[in-house]
Scaffold this motif. Structure first.
Motif, PDB file in Angstrom:
ATOM      1  N   GLU B  12       0.770  -1.379  -0.161  1.00  0.00           N
ATOM      2  CA  GLU B  12      -0.103   0.049   0.142  1.00  0.00           C
ATOM      3  C   GLU B  12       0.767   1.055   0.045  1.00  0.00           C
ATOM      4  O   GLU B  12       0.264   2.248   0.075  1.00  0.00           O
ATOM      5  CB  GLU B  12      -1.169   0.064   1.148  1.00  0.00           C
ATOM      6  CG  GLU B  12      -1.869  -1.109   0.896  1.00  0.00           C
ATOM      7  CD  GLU B  12      -3.027  -0.991   2.148  1.00  0.00           C
ATOM      8  OE1 GLU B  12      -3.167  -0.064   2.863  1.00  0.00           O
ATOM      9  OE2 GLU B  12      -3.757  -1.926   2.112  1.00  0.00           O
ATOM     10  N   TRP B  16      -2.090   7.733   2.954  1.00  0.00           N
ATOM     11  CA  TRP B  16      -2.873   7.496   3.969  1.00  0.00           C
ATOM     12  C   TRP B  16      -4.117   8.402   3.693  1.00  0.00           C
ATOM     13  O   TRP B  16      -5.192   8.183   3.953  1.00  0.00           O
ATOM     14  CB  TRP B  16      -2.084   7.755   5.246  1.00  0.00           C
ATOM     15  CG  TRP B  16      -2.748   7.693   6.484  1.00  0.00           C
ATOM     16  CD1 TRP B  16      -3.299   8.881   7.346  1.00  0.00           C
ATOM     17  CD2 TRP B  16      -3.286   6.385   7.063  1.00  0.00           C
ATOM     18  NE1 TRP B  16      -3.927   8.196   8.278  1.00  0.00           N
ATOM     19  CE2 TRP B  16      -3.927   6.757   8.108  1.00  0.00           C
ATOM     20  CE3 TRP B  16      -3.248   5.097   7.015  1.00  0.00           C
ATOM     21  CZ2 TRP B  16      -4.641   5.974   8.942  1.00  0.00           C
ATOM     22  CZ3 TRP B  16      -3.622   4.204   7.777  1.00  0.00           C
ATOM     23  CH2 TRP B  16      -4.503   4.757   8.934  1.00  0.00           C
ATOM     24  N   ALA B  23      -6.103   4.218   1.624  1.00  0.00           N
ATOM     25  CA  ALA B  23      -5.864   2.946   0.494  1.00  0.00           C
ATOM     26  C   ALA B  23      -7.423   2.617   0.126  1.00  0.00           C
ATOM     27  O   ALA B  23      -8.262   3.251   0.196  1.00  0.00           O
ATOM     28  CB  ALA B  23      -5.597   1.769   1.429  1.00  0.00           C
ATOM     29  N   ASP B  24      -7.249   2.179  -1.120  1.00  0.00           N
ATOM     30  CA  ASP B  24      -8.298   1.936  -2.292  1.00  0.00           C
ATOM     31  C   ASP B  24      -9.415   1.209  -1.299  1.00  0.00           C
ATOM     32  O   ASP B  24      -9.414   0.080  -0.577  1.00  0.00           O
ATOM     33  CB  ASP B  24      -7.936   0.953  -3.155  1.00  0.00           C
ATOM     34  CG  ASP B  24      -9.155   0.348  -4.031  1.00  0.00           C
ATOM     35  OD1 ASP B  24     -10.310   0.816  -3.770  1.00  0.00           O
ATOM     36  OD2 ASP B  24      -8.788  -0.329  -4.999  1.00  0.00           O
ATOM     37  N   PRO B  25     -10.701   1.816  -1.128  1.00  0.00           N
ATOM     38  CA  PRO B  25     -11.711   1.395  -0.155  1.00  0.00           C
ATOM     39  C   PRO B  25     -12.319   0.048  -0.723  1.00  0.00           C
ATOM     40  O   PRO B  25     -12.895  -0.817   0.103  1.00  0.00           O
ATOM     41  CB  PRO B  25     -12.765   2.341  -0.278  1.00  0.00           C
ATOM     42  CG  PRO B  25     -12.695   3.101  -1.576  1.00  0.00           C
ATOM     43  CD  PRO B  25     -10.970   3.186  -1.578  1.00  0.00           C
ATOM     44  N   HIS B  27     -10.382  -2.252  -1.725  1.00  0.00           N
ATOM     45  CA  HIS B  27      -9.006  -3.159  -1.866  1.00  0.00           C
ATOM     46  C   HIS B  27      -9.213  -4.568  -1.721  1.00  0.00           C
ATOM     47  O   HIS B  27     -10.003  -5.015  -0.629  1.00  0.00           O
ATOM     48  CB  HIS B  27      -8.174  -2.679  -0.579  1.00  0.00           C
ATOM     49  CG  HIS B  27      -7.023  -3.323  -0.560  1.00  0.00           C
ATOM     50  ND1 HIS B  27      -5.818  -2.844  -1.159  1.00  0.00           N
ATOM     51  CD2 HIS B  27      -6.695  -4.449   0.117  1.00  0.00           C
ATOM     52  CE1 HIS B  27      -4.662  -3.675  -0.789  1.00  0.00           C
ATOM     53  NE2 HIS B  27      -5.224  -4.704  -0.052  1.00  0.00           N
ATOM     54  N   GLY B  28      -8.779  -5.573  -2.638  1.00  0.00           N
ATOM     55  CA  GLY B  28      -9.197  -6.829  -2.442  1.00  0.00           C
ATOM     56  C   GLY B  28     -10.416  -7.279  -2.889  1.00  0.00           C
ATOM     57  O   GLY B  28     -10.702  -8.549  -2.771  1.00  0.00           O
ATOM     58  N   VAL B  29     -11.615  -6.483  -3.412  1.00  0.00           N
ATOM     59  CA  VAL B  29     -12.714  -6.956  -4.040  1.00  0.00           C
ATOM     60  C   VAL B  29     -12.684  -7.378  -5.235  1.00  0.00           C
ATOM     61  O   VAL B  29     -11.712  -6.584  -6.075  1.00  0.00           O
ATOM     62  CB  VAL B  29     -13.606  -5.876  -3.665  1.00  0.00           C
ATOM     63  CG1 VAL B  29     -15.001  -6.164  -4.094  1.00  0.00           C
ATOM     64  CG2 VAL B  29     -13.986  -5.559  -2.176  1.00  0.00           C
ATOM     65  N   ASP B  82     -20.433   8.639   7.304  1.00  0.00           N
ATOM     66  CA  ASP B  82     -21.324   7.644   6.485  1.00  0.00           C
ATOM     67  C   ASP B  82     -21.222   7.824   5.010  1.00  0.00           C
ATOM     68  O   ASP B  82     -21.069   7.195   4.235  1.00  0.00           O
ATOM     69  CB  ASP B  82     -22.585   7.361   7.011  1.00  0.00           C
ATOM     70  CG  ASP B  82     -22.629   6.537   8.518  1.00  0.00           C
ATOM     71  OD1 ASP B  82     -21.773   5.976   8.556  1.00  0.00           O
ATOM     72  OD2 ASP B  82     -23.818   6.835   9.023  1.00  0.00           O
ATOM     73  N   GLY B  85     -18.017   7.697   3.050  1.00  0.00           N
ATOM     74  CA  GLY B  85     -17.734   6.245   3.080  1.00  0.00           C
ATOM     75  C   GLY B  85     -18.437   5.797   1.978  1.00  0.00           C
ATOM     76  O   GLY B  85     -17.576   4.993   1.008  1.00  0.00           O
ATOM     77  N   GLN B  86     -19.545   6.376   1.862  1.00  0.00           N
ATOM     78  CA  GLN B  86     -20.368   5.583   0.457  1.00  0.00           C
ATOM     79  C   GLN B  86     -19.901   6.113  -0.820  1.00  0.00           C
ATOM     80  O   GLN B  86     -19.780   5.532  -1.698  1.00  0.00           O
ATOM     81  CB  GLN B  86     -21.788   5.932   0.587  1.00  0.00           C
ATOM     82  CG  GLN B  86     -22.299   5.227   1.674  1.00  0.00           C
ATOM     83  CD  GLN B  86     -24.084   5.578   1.905  1.00  0.00           C
ATOM     84  OE1 GLN B  86     -24.600   6.258   1.134  1.00  0.00           O
ATOM     85  NE2 GLN B  86     -24.533   5.180   3.127  1.00  0.00           N
ATOM     86  N   LEU B  89     -16.482   4.334  -1.915  1.00  0.00           N
ATOM     87  CA  LEU B  89     -16.664   3.144  -2.503  1.00  0.00           C
ATOM     88  C   LEU B  89     -17.376   3.231  -4.104  1.00  0.00           C
ATOM     89  O   LEU B  89     -16.850   2.533  -4.837  1.00  0.00           O
ATOM     90  CB  LEU B  89     -17.708   2.461  -1.756  1.00  0.00           C
ATOM     91  CG  LEU B  89     -16.913   1.975  -0.354  1.00  0.00           C
ATOM     92  CD1 LEU B  89     -18.225   1.357   0.494  1.00  0.00           C
ATOM     93  CD2 LEU B  89     -16.160   0.826  -0.724  1.00  0.00           C
ATOM     94  N   ALA B 160     -23.470  -4.488  -3.019  1.00  0.00           N
ATOM     95  CA  ALA B 160     -22.986  -4.476  -1.507  1.00  0.00           C
ATOM     96  C   ALA B 160     -23.077  -3.292  -0.865  1.00  0.00           C
ATOM     97  O   ALA B 160     -23.283  -3.021   0.172  1.00  0.00           O
ATOM     98  CB  ALA B 160     -21.814  -5.067  -1.354  1.00  0.00           C
TER      99      ALA B 160
END
Lengths: 169, 283
Positions: B12, B16, B23-25, B27-29, B82, B85-86, B89, B160
Protein backbone atom coordinates in the motif's frame (compact mmCIF):
# COMPACT_ATOMS: atom_id res chain seq x y z
CA UNK A 1 5.20 -22.30 8.09
CA UNK A 2 3.73 -25.70 8.89
CA UNK A 3 0.36 -27.36 8.47
CA UNK A 4 -1.00 -25.41 11.44
CA UNK A 5 -1.23 -22.39 9.11
CA UNK A 6 -4.96 -21.71 8.89
CA UNK A 7 -5.64 -21.99 12.62
CA UNK A 8 -2.62 -19.85 13.43
CA UNK A 9 -3.56 -17.25 10.82
CA UNK A 10 -7.12 -17.14 12.11
CA UNK A 11 -5.90 -16.76 15.69
CA UNK A 12 -3.40 -14.03 14.79
CA UNK A 13 -5.78 -12.02 12.56
CA UNK A 14 -8.69 -12.51 14.95
CA UNK A 15 -6.52 -11.48 17.89
CA UNK A 16 -5.75 -8.00 16.54
CA UNK A 17 -7.33 -5.31 18.73
CA UNK A 18 -9.83 -2.93 17.12
CA UNK A 19 -8.30 0.55 17.02
CA UNK A 20 -11.56 2.31 17.99
CA UNK A 21 -12.65 -0.27 20.57
CA UNK A 22 -9.33 -1.68 21.77
CA UNK A 23 -10.98 -3.79 24.46
CA UNK A 24 -12.24 -6.18 21.79
CA UNK A 25 -10.52 -8.00 18.97
CA UNK A 26 -11.44 -8.18 15.31
CA UNK A 27 -12.36 -11.82 15.87
CA UNK A 28 -14.77 -10.93 18.67
CA UNK A 29 -16.31 -8.21 16.51
CA UNK A 30 -16.90 -10.78 13.78
CA UNK A 31 -14.86 -8.92 11.18
CA UNK A 32 -12.70 -11.88 10.16
CA UNK A 33 -14.61 -13.85 7.52
CA UNK A 34 -11.97 -16.30 6.40
CA UNK A 35 -8.31 -17.22 5.99
CA UNK A 36 -6.65 -19.19 3.23
CA UNK A 37 -3.08 -20.38 3.47
CA UNK A 38 -0.92 -21.68 0.64
CA UNK A 39 1.88 -24.22 0.84
CA UNK A 40 4.56 -21.53 0.45
CA UNK A 41 3.58 -19.70 3.65
CA UNK A 42 1.40 -17.04 2.08
CA UNK A 43 -1.98 -16.13 3.52
CA UNK A 44 -5.12 -14.35 2.34
CA UNK A 45 -7.40 -12.93 5.05
CA UNK A 46 -10.98 -11.83 4.37
CA UNK A 47 -12.09 -8.87 6.48
CA UNK A 48 -15.61 -7.42 6.64
CA UNK A 49 -15.56 -3.68 7.42
CA UNK A 50 -18.11 -2.44 9.93
CA UNK A 51 -19.10 0.90 8.37
CA UNK A 52 -18.28 2.08 4.85
CA UNK A 53 -16.99 5.34 6.30
CA UNK A 54 -15.04 3.77 9.14
CA UNK A 55 -11.88 5.87 9.31
CA UNK A 56 -10.00 3.04 10.99
CA UNK A 57 -10.35 0.68 8.04
CA UNK A 58 -6.90 1.23 6.53
CA UNK A 59 -5.32 1.03 9.96
CA UNK A 60 -7.11 -2.23 10.72
CA UNK A 61 -5.92 -3.72 7.48
CA UNK A 62 -2.37 -2.59 8.19
CA UNK A 63 -2.47 -4.01 11.74
CA UNK A 64 -3.69 -7.38 10.48
CA UNK A 65 -1.01 -7.55 7.79
CA UNK A 66 1.73 -6.58 10.25
CA UNK A 67 0.57 -9.15 12.81
CA UNK A 68 0.51 -11.93 10.22
CA UNK A 69 3.94 -11.02 8.92
CA UNK A 70 5.28 -11.00 12.47
CA UNK A 71 3.85 -14.51 12.86
CA UNK A 72 5.89 -15.66 9.87
CA UNK A 73 3.37 -15.48 7.03
CA UNK A 74 4.53 -14.06 3.69
CA UNK A 75 3.19 -12.79 1.44
CA UNK A 76 0.13 -11.47 3.28
CA UNK A 77 -3.00 -10.28 1.45
CA UNK A 78 -5.92 -8.66 3.21
CA UNK A 79 -9.11 -8.80 1.18
CA UNK A 80 -12.16 -6.63 1.92
CA UNK A 81 -15.56 -8.36 1.95
CA UNK A 82 -18.63 -6.10 1.69
CA UNK A 83 -21.21 -8.83 1.28
CA UNK A 84 -22.89 -10.10 3.30
CA UNK A 85 -22.60 -6.83 5.20
CA UNK A 86 -21.33 -6.75 8.74
CA UNK A 87 -23.97 -6.15 11.38
CA UNK A 88 -23.73 -6.06 15.16
CA UNK A 89 -25.16 -9.59 15.14
CA UNK A 90 -21.66 -10.77 14.21
CA UNK A 91 -20.25 -9.69 17.62
CA UNK A 92 -19.52 -12.73 19.78
CA UNK A 93 -20.71 -13.30 23.35
CA UNK A 94 -17.16 -12.74 24.60
CA UNK A 95 -16.99 -9.48 22.65
CA UNK A 96 -20.25 -8.28 24.17
CA UNK A 97 -19.05 -9.11 27.66
CA UNK A 98 -15.77 -7.23 27.15
CA UNK A 99 -17.59 -4.19 25.80
CA UNK A 100 -19.86 -4.13 28.86
CA UNK A 101 -16.86 -4.56 31.18
CA UNK A 102 -15.30 -1.50 29.54
CA UNK A 103 -18.42 0.61 30.13
CA UNK A 104 -19.90 0.31 26.64
CA UNK A 105 -23.37 -1.20 26.58
CA UNK A 106 -23.37 -3.90 23.90
CA UNK A 107 -25.93 -3.83 21.09
CA UNK A 108 -29.29 -5.51 21.46
CA UNK A 109 -30.78 -7.84 18.88
CA UNK A 110 -31.42 -6.31 15.46
CA UNK A 111 -34.78 -7.08 13.88
CA UNK A 112 -34.31 -9.04 10.69
CA UNK A 113 -35.01 -6.99 7.59
CA UNK A 114 -37.02 -8.47 4.80
CA UNK A 115 -36.55 -7.32 1.24
CA UNK A 116 -39.05 -4.46 1.52
CA UNK A 117 -38.58 -0.79 2.36
CA UNK A 118 -37.36 0.15 5.82
CA UNK A 119 -40.35 1.73 7.61
CA UNK A 120 -39.93 5.12 9.27
CA UNK A 121 -41.02 4.65 12.87
CA UNK A 122 -41.28 7.90 14.82
CA UNK A 123 -41.41 8.25 18.58
CA UNK A 124 -40.69 4.57 19.17
CA UNK A 125 -39.32 3.84 22.61
CA UNK A 126 -35.75 2.69 22.31
CA UNK A 127 -35.33 -0.84 23.63
CA UNK A 128 -34.11 -0.72 27.23
CA UNK A 129 -30.35 -0.74 27.54
CA UNK A 130 -28.88 -1.89 30.85
CA UNK A 131 -26.36 0.48 32.42
CA UNK A 132 -22.94 -1.15 32.04
CA UNK A 133 -21.81 0.34 35.38
CA UNK A 134 -24.63 -0.40 37.83
CA UNK A 135 -26.84 -2.71 35.77
CA UNK A 136 -29.81 -0.37 36.19
CA UNK A 137 -32.53 -0.50 33.52
CA UNK A 138 -33.68 3.10 34.03
CA UNK A 139 -31.61 4.55 31.24
CA UNK A 140 -32.23 7.06 28.48
CA UNK A 141 -30.70 8.00 25.17
CA UNK A 142 -28.95 11.39 25.16
CA UNK A 143 -27.81 11.41 21.56
CA UNK A 144 -28.05 8.95 18.71
CA UNK A 145 -24.43 9.59 17.75
CA UNK A 146 -21.56 9.30 20.15
CA UNK A 147 -17.84 9.84 19.93
CA UNK A 148 -17.43 7.29 17.17
CA UNK A 149 -19.48 6.22 14.19
CA UNK A 150 -20.80 3.10 15.90
CA UNK A 151 -21.84 4.39 19.33
CA UNK A 152 -24.73 6.36 20.84
CA UNK A 153 -24.63 8.36 24.08
CA UNK A 154 -26.82 7.17 26.94
CA UNK A 155 -27.31 8.10 30.59
CA UNK A 156 -28.32 6.02 33.61
CA UNK A 157 -30.99 7.55 35.83
CA UNK A 158 -30.04 5.29 38.74
CA UNK A 159 -26.30 5.93 39.05
CA UNK A 160 -26.39 9.17 37.04
CA UNK A 161 -23.42 8.09 34.94
CA UNK A 162 -23.25 8.64 31.19
CA UNK A 163 -22.21 5.68 29.05
CA UNK A 164 -21.76 4.69 25.45
CA UNK A 165 -23.94 2.15 23.68
CA UNK A 166 -22.84 0.30 20.59
CA UNK A 167 -25.79 0.83 18.24
CA UNK A 168 -27.42 -2.26 16.87
CA UNK A 169 -27.25 -2.16 13.08
CA UNK B 1 6.84 9.04 7.97
CA UNK B 2 8.42 5.65 8.02
CA UNK B 3 6.15 2.96 6.58
CA UNK B 4 7.37 0.39 9.01
CA UNK B 5 6.51 2.61 11.98
CA UNK B 6 2.94 2.84 10.74
CA UNK B 7 2.90 -0.88 10.06
CA UNK B 8 1.45 -0.17 6.61
CA UNK B 9 1.55 -3.17 4.28
CA UNK B 10 4.34 -2.82 1.74
CA UNK B 11 1.90 -3.11 -1.12
CA UNK B 12 0.00 0.00 0.00
CA UNK B 13 3.06 2.22 -0.13
CA UNK B 14 2.24 4.15 3.00
CA UNK B 15 -0.43 6.32 1.40
CA UNK B 16 -2.88 7.50 4.01
CA UNK B 17 -4.93 10.71 3.60
CA UNK B 18 -5.62 12.80 0.52
CA UNK B 19 -3.07 12.42 -2.04
CA UNK B 20 -1.52 10.09 0.05
CA UNK B 21 -3.19 8.16 1.50
CA UNK B 22 -6.39 6.47 1.77
CA UNK B 23 -5.93 2.94 0.60
CA UNK B 24 -8.39 1.88 -2.10
CA UNK B 25 -11.66 1.29 -0.24
CA UNK B 26 -12.45 -1.60 -2.54
CA UNK B 27 -9.06 -3.10 -1.83
CA UNK B 28 -9.11 -6.80 -2.55
CA UNK B 29 -12.69 -6.91 -3.82
CA UNK B 30 -13.33 -8.80 -7.07
CA UNK B 31 -13.73 -5.94 -9.56
CA UNK B 32 -14.96 -7.81 -12.64
CA UNK B 33 -18.10 -6.41 -14.27
CA UNK B 34 -20.69 -9.19 -14.65
CA UNK B 35 -21.81 -10.11 -18.14
CA UNK B 36 -24.81 -8.10 -19.27
CA UNK B 37 -24.01 -5.06 -17.10
CA UNK B 38 -23.44 -1.82 -19.04
CA UNK B 39 -20.26 -0.41 -17.50
CA UNK B 40 -20.92 3.15 -18.63
CA UNK B 41 -24.42 3.20 -17.13
CA UNK B 42 -23.16 1.60 -13.93
CA UNK B 43 -20.46 4.28 -13.67
CA UNK B 44 -23.03 7.06 -14.24
CA UNK B 45 -25.19 5.82 -11.39
CA UNK B 46 -22.21 5.38 -9.08
CA UNK B 47 -20.93 8.91 -9.80
CA UNK B 48 -24.33 10.55 -9.31
CA UNK B 49 -24.92 8.81 -5.97
CA UNK B 50 -21.34 9.49 -4.90
CA UNK B 51 -21.65 13.19 -5.80
CA UNK B 52 -24.82 13.51 -3.68
CA UNK B 53 -22.93 11.90 -0.81
CA UNK B 54 -19.68 13.86 -1.14
CA UNK B 55 -21.37 17.24 -1.50
CA UNK B 56 -23.85 16.42 1.27
CA UNK B 57 -21.01 15.33 3.54
CA UNK B 58 -19.14 18.57 2.90
CA UNK B 59 -22.20 20.64 3.88
CA UNK B 60 -22.65 18.58 7.05
CA UNK B 61 -18.96 18.98 7.90
CA UNK B 62 -19.45 22.73 7.85
CA UNK B 63 -21.34 22.32 11.14
CA UNK B 64 -18.22 21.15 12.94
CA UNK B 65 -17.37 23.80 15.57
CA UNK B 66 -20.65 25.60 14.78
CA UNK B 67 -23.39 23.26 15.97
CA UNK B 68 -25.67 24.25 18.87
CA UNK B 69 -24.46 21.35 21.03
CA UNK B 70 -21.52 19.00 20.85
CA UNK B 71 -23.85 15.98 20.54
CA UNK B 72 -25.45 17.56 17.48
CA UNK B 73 -22.08 18.34 16.02
CA UNK B 74 -20.99 14.73 16.46
CA UNK B 75 -24.20 13.46 14.97
CA UNK B 76 -23.99 15.66 11.88
CA UNK B 77 -20.31 14.86 11.39
CA UNK B 78 -21.00 11.15 11.73
CA UNK B 79 -23.82 11.26 9.19
CA UNK B 80 -21.39 13.04 6.86
CA UNK B 81 -18.77 10.40 7.53
CA UNK B 82 -21.21 7.64 6.54
CA UNK B 83 -21.91 9.47 3.30
CA UNK B 84 -18.23 10.05 2.64
CA UNK B 85 -17.62 6.32 3.05
CA UNK B 86 -20.35 5.58 0.51
CA UNK B 87 -18.88 8.16 -1.87
CA UNK B 88 -15.42 6.63 -1.69
CA UNK B 89 -16.68 3.17 -2.60
CA UNK B 90 -18.91 4.46 -5.38
CA UNK B 91 -16.19 6.62 -6.98
CA UNK B 92 -13.76 3.74 -6.82
CA UNK B 93 -16.30 1.48 -8.49
CA UNK B 94 -17.02 4.09 -11.17
CA UNK B 95 -13.33 4.40 -12.02
CA UNK B 96 -13.07 0.63 -12.37
CA UNK B 97 -15.97 0.25 -14.77
CA UNK B 98 -15.92 3.43 -16.89
CA UNK B 99 -12.66 2.48 -18.56
CA UNK B 100 -10.80 5.52 -17.23
CA UNK B 101 -9.02 3.81 -14.37
CA UNK B 102 -9.49 6.97 -12.28
CA UNK B 103 -9.25 6.71 -8.52
CA UNK B 104 -11.57 8.26 -5.95
CA UNK B 105 -9.41 11.38 -5.55
CA UNK B 106 -9.63 12.14 -9.27
CA UNK B 107 -13.42 12.13 -9.08
CA UNK B 108 -13.58 14.14 -5.87
CA UNK B 109 -10.90 16.75 -6.46
CA UNK B 110 -10.21 17.26 -10.15
CA UNK B 111 -13.63 17.67 -11.74
CA UNK B 112 -15.28 21.05 -12.31
CA UNK B 113 -18.85 21.82 -11.26
CA UNK B 114 -20.51 20.95 -14.62
CA UNK B 115 -18.98 17.47 -14.36
CA UNK B 116 -20.75 16.85 -11.04
CA UNK B 117 -24.10 15.08 -11.10
CA UNK B 118 -25.45 15.79 -7.62
CA UNK B 119 -28.98 16.98 -6.91
CA UNK B 120 -29.00 20.74 -6.47
CA UNK B 121 -30.68 20.54 -3.08
CA UNK B 122 -27.52 18.84 -1.78
CA UNK B 123 -25.27 21.74 -2.78
CA UNK B 124 -27.29 24.65 -1.34
CA UNK B 125 -25.47 26.48 1.47
CA UNK B 126 -25.59 25.02 4.95
CA UNK B 127 -28.41 27.25 6.21
CA UNK B 128 -29.63 27.08 9.79
CA UNK B 129 -30.27 23.92 11.80
CA UNK B 130 -33.89 23.67 10.66
CA UNK B 131 -32.85 23.81 7.01
CA UNK B 132 -30.09 21.26 7.65
CA UNK B 133 -32.36 18.64 9.23
CA UNK B 134 -35.18 19.21 6.75
CA UNK B 135 -32.80 18.86 3.80
CA UNK B 136 -31.32 15.75 5.39
CA UNK B 137 -34.81 14.27 5.75
CA UNK B 138 -35.64 14.98 2.10
CA UNK B 139 -32.37 13.68 0.69
CA UNK B 140 -32.20 10.61 2.91
CA UNK B 141 -35.81 9.58 2.15
CA UNK B 142 -34.99 9.68 -1.55
CA UNK B 143 -31.55 8.07 -1.23
CA UNK B 144 -32.92 5.27 0.92
CA UNK B 145 -35.55 4.46 -1.71
CA UNK B 146 -32.85 4.23 -4.40
CA UNK B 147 -30.40 2.20 -2.29
CA UNK B 148 -33.11 -0.27 -1.22
CA UNK B 149 -33.66 -1.10 -4.86
CA UNK B 150 -30.01 -1.09 -5.90
CA UNK B 151 -29.29 -3.64 -3.16
CA UNK B 152 -30.58 -6.10 -5.77
CA UNK B 153 -28.42 -4.70 -8.59
CA UNK B 154 -26.68 -7.09 -10.96
CA UNK B 155 -23.30 -5.55 -10.16
CA UNK B 156 -22.19 -7.21 -6.91
CA UNK B 157 -20.07 -4.26 -5.78
CA UNK B 158 -22.85 -1.70 -6.19
CA UNK B 159 -25.30 -4.15 -4.61
CA UNK B 160 -23.05 -4.57 -1.58
CA UNK B 161 -22.49 -0.83 -1.16
CA UNK B 162 -26.24 -0.24 -1.45
CA UNK B 163 -27.11 -2.98 1.02
CA UNK B 164 -24.72 -1.57 3.62
CA UNK B 165 -25.88 1.95 2.81
CA UNK B 166 -29.52 1.13 3.51
CA UNK B 167 -28.82 0.62 7.23
CA UNK B 168 -26.83 3.85 7.39
CA UNK B 169 -29.26 6.05 5.48
CA UNK B 170 -32.30 4.67 7.34
CA UNK B 171 -30.58 5.97 10.47
CA UNK B 172 -29.93 9.39 8.88
CA UNK B 173 -33.59 9.60 7.93
CA UNK B 174 -34.71 8.77 11.47
CA UNK B 175 -32.30 11.30 13.01
CA UNK B 176 -33.50 14.03 10.63
CA UNK B 177 -37.20 13.11 11.00
CA UNK B 178 -37.06 13.21 14.79
CA UNK B 179 -35.49 16.66 14.70
CA UNK B 180 -38.02 17.96 12.20
CA UNK B 181 -40.76 16.77 14.57
CA UNK B 182 -39.07 18.38 17.58
CA UNK B 183 -38.70 21.70 15.80
CA UNK B 184 -42.26 21.63 14.50
CA UNK B 185 -43.55 20.64 17.92
CA UNK B 186 -41.20 22.96 19.84
CA UNK B 187 -41.20 26.71 20.43
CA UNK B 188 -42.67 29.49 18.31
CA UNK B 189 -39.16 30.23 17.08
CA UNK B 190 -38.38 26.62 16.12
CA UNK B 191 -41.70 26.36 14.26
CA UNK B 192 -40.97 29.60 12.43
CA UNK B 193 -37.55 28.33 11.43
CA UNK B 194 -38.96 24.99 10.24
CA UNK B 195 -41.67 26.67 8.18
CA UNK B 196 -39.06 28.92 6.62
CA UNK B 197 -36.95 25.84 5.81
CA UNK B 198 -39.95 24.25 4.06
CA UNK B 199 -40.21 27.32 1.84
CA UNK B 200 -36.47 27.19 1.14
CA UNK B 201 -36.36 23.52 0.08
CA UNK B 202 -39.62 23.54 -1.88
CA UNK B 203 -38.26 24.80 -5.24
CA UNK B 204 -35.75 21.93 -5.33
CA UNK B 205 -38.05 19.03 -4.47
CA UNK B 206 -39.14 18.17 -8.00
CA UNK B 207 -35.67 17.13 -9.01
CA UNK B 208 -35.48 14.91 -5.90
CA UNK B 209 -38.80 13.07 -6.12
CA UNK B 210 -38.68 12.52 -9.88
CA UNK B 211 -35.02 11.53 -9.89
CA UNK B 212 -34.44 8.76 -12.42
CA UNK B 213 -30.87 8.06 -11.35
CA UNK B 214 -31.22 4.30 -11.03
CA UNK B 215 -33.65 3.81 -13.93
CA UNK B 216 -31.03 2.14 -16.13
CA UNK B 217 -30.30 -0.36 -13.37
CA UNK B 218 -33.87 -1.32 -12.62
CA UNK B 219 -35.07 1.26 -10.09
CA UNK B 220 -38.74 1.58 -11.01
CA UNK B 221 -40.11 4.94 -12.10
CA UNK B 222 -42.14 6.44 -9.28
CA UNK B 223 -40.38 4.49 -6.54
CA UNK B 224 -38.66 7.57 -5.11
CA UNK B 225 -41.80 9.71 -5.33
CA UNK B 226 -43.88 7.08 -3.54
CA UNK B 227 -41.31 6.69 -0.76
CA UNK B 228 -40.96 10.46 -0.27
CA UNK B 229 -44.75 10.91 -0.23
CA UNK B 230 -45.07 8.28 2.49
CA UNK B 231 -42.20 9.55 4.66
CA UNK B 232 -42.96 13.25 4.36
CA UNK B 233 -46.65 12.81 5.12
CA UNK B 234 -45.80 10.83 8.23
CA UNK B 235 -43.25 13.40 9.46
CA UNK B 236 -45.37 16.39 8.45
CA UNK B 237 -48.35 15.11 10.48
CA UNK B 238 -46.20 14.75 13.59
CA UNK B 239 -44.39 18.05 13.09
CA UNK B 240 -47.51 20.03 12.23
CA UNK B 241 -46.16 21.31 8.93
CA UNK B 242 -47.00 20.33 5.40
CA UNK B 243 -44.10 19.07 3.30
CA UNK B 244 -45.49 19.59 -0.18
CA UNK B 245 -45.04 16.89 -2.76
CA UNK B 246 -44.29 18.76 -5.98
CA UNK B 247 -46.11 18.35 -9.27
CA UNK B 248 -44.26 16.13 -11.76
CA UNK B 249 -41.00 17.80 -12.58
CA UNK B 250 -40.76 19.47 -15.98
CA UNK B 251 -37.39 17.85 -16.71
CA UNK B 252 -35.57 21.12 -17.16
CA UNK B 253 -31.90 20.15 -16.97
CA UNK B 254 -30.79 19.95 -13.35
CA UNK B 255 -28.00 18.61 -11.25
CA UNK B 256 -28.13 15.16 -12.85
CA UNK B 257 -27.36 16.85 -16.19
CA UNK B 258 -24.54 18.94 -14.75
CA UNK B 259 -26.57 22.14 -14.39
CA UNK B 260 -25.92 23.51 -10.92
CA UNK B 261 -26.45 26.52 -8.70
CA UNK B 262 -23.74 29.10 -8.17
CA UNK B 263 -23.01 27.50 -4.80
CA UNK B 264 -21.39 24.30 -6.09
CA UNK B 265 -18.22 25.85 -7.59
CA UNK B 266 -17.53 27.61 -4.30
CA UNK B 267 -17.95 24.37 -2.37
CA UNK B 268 -15.69 22.49 -4.78
CA UNK B 269 -13.05 25.22 -4.65
CA UNK B 270 -12.70 24.72 -0.92
CA UNK B 271 -13.03 20.94 -1.06
CA UNK B 272 -10.22 20.55 -3.58
CA UNK B 273 -7.90 23.33 -2.42
CA UNK B 274 -5.30 21.12 -0.75
CA UNK B 275 -5.35 18.67 -3.65
CA UNK B 276 -4.73 21.47 -6.15
CA UNK B 277 -2.00 23.18 -4.16
CA UNK B 278 -0.10 19.98 -3.49
CA UNK B 279 -0.80 17.61 -6.36
CA UNK B 280 0.26 14.09 -5.50
CA UNK B 281 1.45 15.17 -2.07
CA UNK B 282 2.15 12.42 0.43
CA UNK B 283 2.85 12.64 4.14
Amino acid sequence: MTGAGPELAWRVAGGVADPELPMVTLGELGMVRGVECDAAGGVVVRLAPTYAGCPALAEIRADVAAALRAAGFAPVRVVTVWSPPWTTEWISAAGRRKLADAGIAPPGPVPARGGGPVPLVLGARRPAVACPRCGGRETEEVSRCGASLCTALWRCRACREPFEHLRGV
Amino acid sequence: MNDEAWGVPEAEGGRWAFGTGFADPLHGVDVAVPAGVDGAELARVCVALADDALVGAQRLAEWVTRAPEIEIELALANVGLDLLGQARLLYTRAGQVDGSGRGEDAFAFTRSAPEFRCLRLAELPRGDFAFTVLRLLVLSSARLAVLERLAGAADPVLAAVAERGVAEVAYHRLFAAEWVVRLGDGTAESRRRLRRAVVEVEPWLGEVVDDRVGAGLGVAAGAVRAACARDWRRVGEEAGVRLPLPAPWDRAPGGRAGVHTEHLPVLLAELGSVAREHPGAAW
